[in-house]
Enzyme design. Structure first.
Site, PDB file in Angstrom:
ATOM      1  N   CYS A  10      36.116  34.972  41.016  1.00 36.68           N
ATOM      2  CA  CYS A  10      35.897  36.160  41.842  1.00 36.68           C
ATOM      3  C   CYS A  10      36.290  37.373  41.006  1.00 36.68           C
ATOM      4  O   CYS A  10      36.273  37.298  39.774  1.00 36.68           O
ATOM      5  CB  CYS A  10      36.637  36.086  43.180  1.00 36.68           C
ATOM      6  SG  CYS A  10      38.425  36.213  43.077  1.00 36.68           S
ATOM      7  N   THR A  11      36.665  38.448  41.647  1.00 36.99           N
ATOM      8  CA  THR A  11      36.979  39.668  40.903  1.00 36.99           C
ATOM      9  C   THR A  11      38.426  39.676  40.409  1.00 36.99           C
ATOM     10  O   THR A  11      38.681  39.735  39.214  1.00 36.99           O
ATOM     11  CB  THR A  11      36.695  40.915  41.770  1.00 36.99           C
ATOM     12  OG1 THR A  11      35.343  40.843  42.242  1.00 36.99           O
ATOM     13  CG2 THR A  11      36.885  42.189  40.962  1.00 36.99           C
ATOM     14  N   THR A  14      43.024  36.957  43.327  1.00 37.73           N
ATOM     15  CA  THR A  14      44.166  36.969  44.239  1.00 37.73           C
ATOM     16  C   THR A  14      43.751  36.623  45.671  1.00 37.73           C
ATOM     17  O   THR A  14      44.610  36.446  46.521  1.00 37.73           O
ATOM     18  CB  THR A  14      44.877  38.342  44.255  1.00 37.73           C
ATOM     19  OG1 THR A  14      43.948  39.340  44.670  1.00 37.73           O
ATOM     20  CG2 THR A  14      45.468  38.672  42.893  1.00 37.73           C
ATOM     21  N   ARG A  16      39.725  35.339  47.044  1.00 35.98           N
ATOM     22  CA  ARG A  16      38.681  34.335  47.239  1.00 35.98           C
ATOM     23  C   ARG A  16      38.778  33.125  46.315  1.00 35.98           C
ATOM     24  O   ARG A  16      38.790  31.983  46.787  1.00 35.98           O
ATOM     25  CB  ARG A  16      37.293  34.976  47.088  1.00 35.98           C
ATOM     26  CG  ARG A  16      36.965  35.946  48.184  1.00 35.98           C
ATOM     27  CD  ARG A  16      35.696  36.705  47.911  1.00 35.98           C
ATOM     28  NE  ARG A  16      35.908  37.641  46.806  1.00 35.98           N
ATOM     29  CZ  ARG A  16      34.974  38.443  46.325  1.00 35.98           C
ATOM     30  NH1 ARG A  16      33.749  38.398  46.809  1.00 35.98           N
ATOM     31  NH2 ARG A  16      35.243  39.287  45.342  1.00 35.98           N
ATOM     32  N   ASP A 124      34.417  39.752  50.145  1.00 31.32           N
ATOM     33  CA  ASP A 124      35.748  40.047  49.607  1.00 31.32           C
ATOM     34  C   ASP A 124      36.632  40.586  50.727  1.00 31.32           C
ATOM     35  O   ASP A 124      36.362  41.657  51.263  1.00 31.32           O
ATOM     36  CB  ASP A 124      35.623  41.079  48.485  1.00 31.32           C
ATOM     37  CG  ASP A 124      36.914  41.263  47.709  1.00 31.32           C
ATOM     38  OD1 ASP A 124      37.953  40.702  48.130  1.00 31.32           O
ATOM     39  OD2 ASP A 124      36.877  41.971  46.693  1.00 31.32           O
TER      40      ASP A 124
END
Length: 157
Positions: A10-11, A14, A16, A124
């Protein structure tokens, strides 16, 4: 037979992808114990060592999963070589990896694409309330269950 090494992306790693990793491990332990897959996660813009978000920890604790040990990892090119399968939370995450690392094509998919659910990116929850995180958790659980089923079916064929 050894399972696959599956990397969730994910991004920030912390919310997903960290939830996906711990949910997949729990699901495997409860329903797919013989599959032997290894799950890990990373973020395309992660800050190394960051803990999971408090809301992610809380919504996993609600279903008996301890996310406290998680620490964020930044996605690195060598992770592509070590993984058998890379599952991103969104189509744009997948595309970013392929643009940066063309050798990843063929082993990187969005989770939705992998399970055949078109346009069902994992939203998100960052910055959202606990209810938003719970929705993301439940969406992940559904998709991960389908993922595990698909992995079992392809192993048998």
């Amino acid at each position: 037979m050894a399972g696959k090494k599956i990397l969730f992306i994910c991004t920030g790693n912390t919310c997903r992808s960290s939830m996906a990793t711990f949910l997949a491990r729990d699901l495997q332990q409860k329903e797919f114990a013989q599959s032997g897959h290894l799950f890990d996660s990373a973020g395309l813009m992660a800050v190394e060592g960051m803990p999971a978000s408090p809301e992610a920890i809380a919504v996993l604790a609600e279903i008996g999963i301890d996310l406290l040990p998680h620490r964020a990892k930044l996605f690195r090119p060598e992770m592509v070589d070590k993984a058998d399968l890379i599952l991103t939370m969104t189509g744009p995450h997948r595309q970013w990896i392929i643009n940066q690392l063309p050798n990843a094509e063929g082993k990187v998919f969005s989770l939705a694409e992998f399970v055949g659910a078109s346009d069902r990116d994992i939203m998100d929850p960052f910055g959202g309330d606990r209810g938003t995180y719970a929705l993301t958790r439940d969406h992940l659980l559904k998709m991960l269950s389908e993922m595990m089923q698909k992995l079992e079916e392809t192993k048998e064929s």
